[in-house]
Scaffold this motif. Sequence first.
Motif, PDB file in Angstrom:
ATOM      1  N   THR A  54     -26.038  14.096 -58.607  1.00 54.33           N
ATOM      2  CA  THR A  54     -26.362  12.965 -57.748  1.00 54.33           C
ATOM      3  C   THR A  54     -25.367  12.843 -56.604  1.00 54.33           C
ATOM      4  OG1 THR A  54     -27.260  11.774 -59.656  1.00 54.33           O
ATOM      5  CG2 THR A  54     -26.720  10.473 -57.696  1.00 54.33           C
ATOM      6  N   PRO A  55     -25.839  12.878 -55.339  1.00 57.17           N
ATOM      7  CA  PRO A  55     -24.932  12.593 -54.217  1.00 57.17           C
ATOM      8  C   PRO A  55     -24.403  11.169 -54.348  1.00 57.17           C
ATOM      9  CG  PRO A  55     -26.959  13.614 -53.447  1.00 57.17           C
ATOM     10  CD  PRO A  55     -27.186  13.241 -54.880  1.00 57.17           C
ATOM     11  N   MET A  56     -23.120  10.980 -54.058  1.00 59.91           N
ATOM     12  CA  MET A  56     -22.468   9.700 -54.306  1.00 59.91           C
ATOM     13  C   MET A  56     -22.066   9.002 -53.006  1.00 59.91           C
ATOM     14  SD  MET A  56     -22.637   9.432 -57.553  1.00 59.91           S
ATOM     15  CE  MET A  56     -21.573   7.994 -57.793  1.00 59.91           C
ATOM     16  N   GLY A  57     -21.909   7.681 -53.125  1.00 61.03           N
ATOM     17  CA  GLY A  57     -21.339   6.898 -52.033  1.00 61.03           C
ATOM     18  C   GLY A  57     -22.336   5.996 -51.341  1.00 61.03           C
ATOM     19  N   HIS A  58     -21.889   4.761 -51.017  1.00 58.63           N
ATOM     20  CA  HIS A  58     -22.758   3.833 -50.289  1.00 58.63           C
ATOM     21  C   HIS A  58     -21.974   2.924 -49.349  1.00 58.63           C
ATOM     22  CE1 HIS A  58     -21.733   1.846 -54.201  1.00 58.63           C
ATOM     23  NE2 HIS A  58     -21.447   0.838 -53.391  1.00 58.63           N
ATOM     24  N   GLU A  59     -20.704   3.183 -49.136  1.00 53.61           N
ATOM     25  CA  GLU A  59     -19.871   2.395 -48.219  1.00 53.61           C
ATOM     26  C   GLU A  59     -19.422   3.317 -47.091  1.00 53.61           C
ATOM     27  OE1 GLU A  59     -17.283  -0.356 -50.982  1.00 53.61           O
ATOM     28  OE2 GLU A  59     -17.869   1.470 -52.043  1.00 53.61           O
ATOM     29  N   TYR A  60     -19.484   2.827 -45.853  1.00 49.67           N
ATOM     30  CA  TYR A  60     -19.313   3.785 -44.758  1.00 49.67           C
ATOM     31  C   TYR A  60     -19.057   3.099 -43.423  1.00 49.67           C
ATOM     32  CZ  TYR A  60     -24.147   2.308 -44.045  1.00 49.67           C
ATOM     33  OH  TYR A  60     -25.277   1.549 -43.842  1.00 49.67           O
ATOM     34  N   VAL A  61     -18.276   3.760 -42.606  1.00 46.75           N
ATOM     35  CA  VAL A  61     -18.128   3.438 -41.190  1.00 46.75           C
ATOM     36  C   VAL A  61     -18.022   4.763 -40.453  1.00 46.75           C
ATOM     37  CG1 VAL A  61     -16.969   1.219 -41.539  1.00 46.75           C
ATOM     38  CG2 VAL A  61     -15.597   3.304 -41.338  1.00 46.75           C
ATOM     39  N   GLY A  62     -18.412   4.762 -39.201  1.00 47.71           N
ATOM     40  CA  GLY A  62     -18.306   6.014 -38.458  1.00 47.71           C
ATOM     41  C   GLY A  62     -18.917   5.928 -37.076  1.00 47.71           C
ATOM     42  N   ILE A  63     -19.054   7.076 -36.457  1.00 48.98           N
ATOM     43  CA  ILE A  63     -19.530   7.175 -35.079  1.00 48.98           C
ATOM     44  C   ILE A  63     -20.935   7.752 -35.052  1.00 48.98           C
ATOM     45  CG2 ILE A  63     -19.126   8.262 -32.832  1.00 48.98           C
ATOM     46  CD1 ILE A  63     -16.119   8.180 -33.519  1.00 48.98           C
ATOM     47  N   VAL A  64     -21.807   7.088 -34.320  1.00 52.92           N
ATOM     48  CA  VAL A  64     -23.200   7.531 -34.215  1.00 52.92           C
ATOM     49  C   VAL A  64     -23.258   8.861 -33.467  1.00 52.92           C
ATOM     50  CG1 VAL A  64     -25.488   6.982 -33.317  1.00 52.92           C
ATOM     51  CG2 VAL A  64     -24.042   5.160 -34.264  1.00 52.92           C
ATOM     52  N   GLU A  65     -23.907   9.847 -34.074  1.00 54.96           N
ATOM     53  CA  GLU A  65     -24.049  11.169 -33.446  1.00 54.96           C
ATOM     54  C   GLU A  65     -25.450  11.404 -32.897  1.00 54.96           C
ATOM     55  OE1 GLU A  65     -22.886  14.497 -35.861  1.00 54.96           O
ATOM     56  OE2 GLU A  65     -20.825  14.333 -35.123  1.00 54.96           O
ATOM     57  N   GLN A  66     -26.438  10.751 -33.499  1.00 56.69           N
ATOM     58  CA  GLN A  66     -27.821  10.992 -33.097  1.00 56.69           C
ATOM     59  C   GLN A  66     -28.658   9.789 -33.501  1.00 56.69           C
ATOM     60  OE1 GLN A  66     -29.368  14.551 -34.871  1.00 56.69           O
ATOM     61  NE2 GLN A  66     -31.311  14.517 -33.761  1.00 56.69           N
ATOM     62  N   VAL A  67     -29.653   9.437 -32.690  1.00 59.08           N
ATOM     63  CA  VAL A  67     -30.542   8.333 -33.045  1.00 59.08           C
ATOM     64  C   VAL A  67     -31.988   8.750 -32.834  1.00 59.08           C
ATOM     65  CG1 VAL A  67     -28.862   6.516 -32.506  1.00 59.08           C
ATOM     66  CG2 VAL A  67     -30.439   7.318 -30.731  1.00 59.08           C
ATOM     67  N   GLY A  68     -32.882   8.145 -33.628  1.00 57.80           N
ATOM     68  CA  GLY A  68     -34.305   8.337 -33.435  1.00 57.80           C
ATOM     69  C   GLY A  68     -34.775   7.629 -32.181  1.00 57.80           C
ATOM     70  N   GLU A  69     -35.948   7.972 -31.721  1.00 54.44           N
ATOM     71  CA  GLU A  69     -36.430   7.479 -30.429  1.00 54.44           C
ATOM     72  C   GLU A  69     -36.723   5.981 -30.413  1.00 54.44           C
ATOM     73  OE1 GLU A  69     -41.125   8.751 -31.145  1.00 54.44           O
ATOM     74  OE2 GLU A  69     -39.863   9.895 -29.754  1.00 54.44           O
ATOM     75  N   GLN A  70     -36.866   5.359 -31.585  1.00 59.83           N
ATOM     76  CA  GLN A  70     -37.142   3.925 -31.625  1.00 59.83           C
ATOM     77  C   GLN A  70     -35.892   3.062 -31.840  1.00 59.83           C
ATOM     78  OE1 GLN A  70     -40.348   2.953 -34.339  1.00 59.83           O
ATOM     79  NE2 GLN A  70     -41.682   4.554 -33.515  1.00 59.83           N
ATOM     80  N   VAL A  71     -34.724   3.683 -31.986  1.00 56.76           N
ATOM     81  CA  VAL A  71     -33.494   2.928 -32.214  1.00 56.76           C
ATOM     82  C   VAL A  71     -33.021   2.313 -30.892  1.00 56.76           C
ATOM     83  CG1 VAL A  71     -31.079   3.066 -32.952  1.00 56.76           C
ATOM     84  CG2 VAL A  71     -32.848   4.342 -34.189  1.00 56.76           C
ATOM     85  N   LYS A  72     -32.760   1.012 -30.920  1.00 56.54           N
ATOM     86  CA  LYS A  72     -32.434   0.288 -29.693  1.00 56.54           C
ATOM     87  C   LYS A  72     -31.046  -0.357 -29.693  1.00 56.54           C
ATOM     88  CE  LYS A  72     -36.665   1.073 -28.306  1.00 56.54           C
ATOM     89  NZ  LYS A  72     -36.912   2.176 -27.343  1.00 56.54           N
ATOM     90  N   THR A  73     -30.531  -0.747 -30.855  1.00 54.92           N
ATOM     91  CA  THR A  73     -29.328  -1.586 -30.870  1.00 54.92           C
ATOM     92  C   THR A  73     -28.032  -0.816 -31.056  1.00 54.92           C
ATOM     93  OG1 THR A  73     -29.488  -2.020 -33.251  1.00 54.92           O
ATOM     94  CG2 THR A  73     -30.653  -3.535 -31.771  1.00 54.92           C
ATOM     95  N   VAL A  74     -28.108   0.444 -31.440  1.00 54.46           N
ATOM     96  CA  VAL A  74     -26.911   1.289 -31.502  1.00 54.46           C
ATOM     97  C   VAL A  74     -27.202   2.575 -30.745  1.00 54.46           C
ATOM     98  CG1 VAL A  74     -26.099   0.334 -33.688  1.00 54.46           C
ATOM     99  CG2 VAL A  74     -27.569   2.363 -33.724  1.00 54.46           C
ATOM    100  N   ALA A  75     -26.139   3.166 -30.201  1.00 52.44           N
ATOM    101  CA  ALA A  75     -26.304   4.349 -29.361  1.00 52.44           C
ATOM    102  C   ALA A  75     -25.295   5.414 -29.757  1.00 52.44           C
ATOM    103  CB  ALA A  75     -26.119   3.969 -27.892  1.00 52.44           C
ATOM    104  N   VAL A  76     -25.557   6.618 -29.355  1.00 50.48           N
ATOM    105  CA  VAL A  76     -24.635   7.729 -29.608  1.00 50.48           C
ATOM    106  C   VAL A  76     -23.254   7.365 -29.067  1.00 50.48           C
ATOM    107  CG1 VAL A  76     -24.116  10.137 -29.062  1.00 50.48           C
ATOM    108  CG2 VAL A  76     -26.457   9.464 -29.616  1.00 50.48           C
ATOM    109  N   GLY A  77     -22.240   7.547 -29.891  1.00 50.74           N
ATOM    110  CA  GLY A  77     -20.870   7.222 -29.504  1.00 50.74           C
ATOM    111  C   GLY A  77     -20.384   5.888 -30.024  1.00 50.74           C
ATOM    112  N   ASP A  78     -21.302   5.005 -30.449  1.00 48.99           N
ATOM    113  CA  ASP A  78     -20.889   3.717 -30.992  1.00 48.99           C
ATOM    114  C   ASP A  78     -20.178   3.894 -32.326  1.00 48.99           C
ATOM    115  OD1 ASP A  78     -21.998   2.298 -28.920  1.00 48.99           O
ATOM    116  OD2 ASP A  78     -23.753   1.603 -30.036  1.00 48.99           O
ATOM    117  N   PHE A  79     -19.169   3.069 -32.558  1.00 47.61           N
ATOM    118  CA  PHE A  79     -18.567   2.977 -33.889  1.00 47.61           C
ATOM    119  C   PHE A  79     -19.325   1.891 -34.623  1.00 47.61           C
ATOM    120  CE2 PHE A  79     -15.740   1.896 -37.288  1.00 47.61           C
ATOM    121  CZ  PHE A  79     -15.073   3.074 -37.587  1.00 47.61           C
ATOM    122  N   VAL A  80     -19.807   2.211 -35.833  1.00 50.54           N
ATOM    123  CA  VAL A  80     -20.688   1.281 -36.535  1.00 50.54           C
ATOM    124  C   VAL A  80     -20.221   1.041 -37.970  1.00 50.54           C
ATOM    125  CG1 VAL A  80     -22.745   1.785 -35.170  1.00 50.54           C
ATOM    126  CG2 VAL A  80     -22.235   3.181 -37.191  1.00 50.54           C
TER     127      VAL A  80
END
Length: 340
Positions: A54-80
């Motif tokens: 089983t892949p593990m883990g559910h807590e996370y922060v990081g930098i957006v590398e790619q978004v789907g075409e309908q994503v509006k509120t976060v962009a590539v390069g954002d820290f989330v």
Amino acid sequence: MLGVVMHAPGEVRVEEREDPQIIEPTDAIIRLSATCICGSDLWPYRGVEPVEHTPMGHEYVGIVEQVGEQVKTVAVGDFVVGSFVISDNTCEICQAGFQSKCVHAEFVAATSGTQAQKARIPHADGTLVATPGQPDPDLIPSLLAASDVLGTGWFAAVAAEAGPGKTVAVVGDGAVGLMAILAAKQLGAERIIAMSRHADRQALARFYGATDIVEERGDAGVAKIKELTGGLGAHSVVEAVGTQESFMQAIGATRGGGHLGYVGVNHDVKIPGIELFFAGIHTLGGPAPVRRFLPELIQMIWDRKIDPGRVFDLELPLERVAEGYRAMDERRAVKVLLRP
């Protein structure tokens, strides 16, 4: 990419996994800056929950590398920062503040374990929140805490209606319990009783706002809480463990008409209906709607008003994750931060 896989109880490995890909137009791919081990990860590690490759883990922060075409509120390069439960944040249940019960609710661990170098986050607009800018490195542990334990502790304190003039008792001195103490303090509680037997955790509890420490457990712990509260019990009680003993202790420690917020992931807990009936208390709990609180918590961390990152008392590279699991299992660490 590298990712953590639990092959069997007590057997955690770091191995090569396929890089996540955009599947739905609402997805985002993030490169993780930090992740961690959760107390709930110890259930399968100890064999209490079934686990097999089983892949593990559910807590996370990081930098957006790619978004789907309908994503509006976060962009590539954002820290989330993202919640551990996927949500669209637009359905009626989300709008009522219970994003963990969204019509699209799904645990992040089930879609893309985040003890890894990268992760796919579905419903990115409803699950992720961008920080005001790129954070200073010393803020990253605190922002990571917001992804689960801080948000969960905050929900527990809110569910218990902690606030001015209230006495709050917190059952559990793990990361979530400590964050509930922080939350109760920020919400203005007059008195905060931490139930803990461990000196290092007691010190953290004091740092976060505990005014009293109770080392007794079970019926003795309930008796001590009542002794400290004029025989009445606490106005607000947080249950942050999830065992039969801790849950009954929490019910017993809550005064008539008081509020119990329960967030400990429980296994085989059976609450006698007649005892709950005659307790005469309010109860609210379950998986925390962390997304509800993320904007406020991120801003408080950004403004350095709170320091939840101190709950991480061991930091390791991802490759040494097995050491981290052992440390938490043996209670040598409260919470382990992993650097991918």
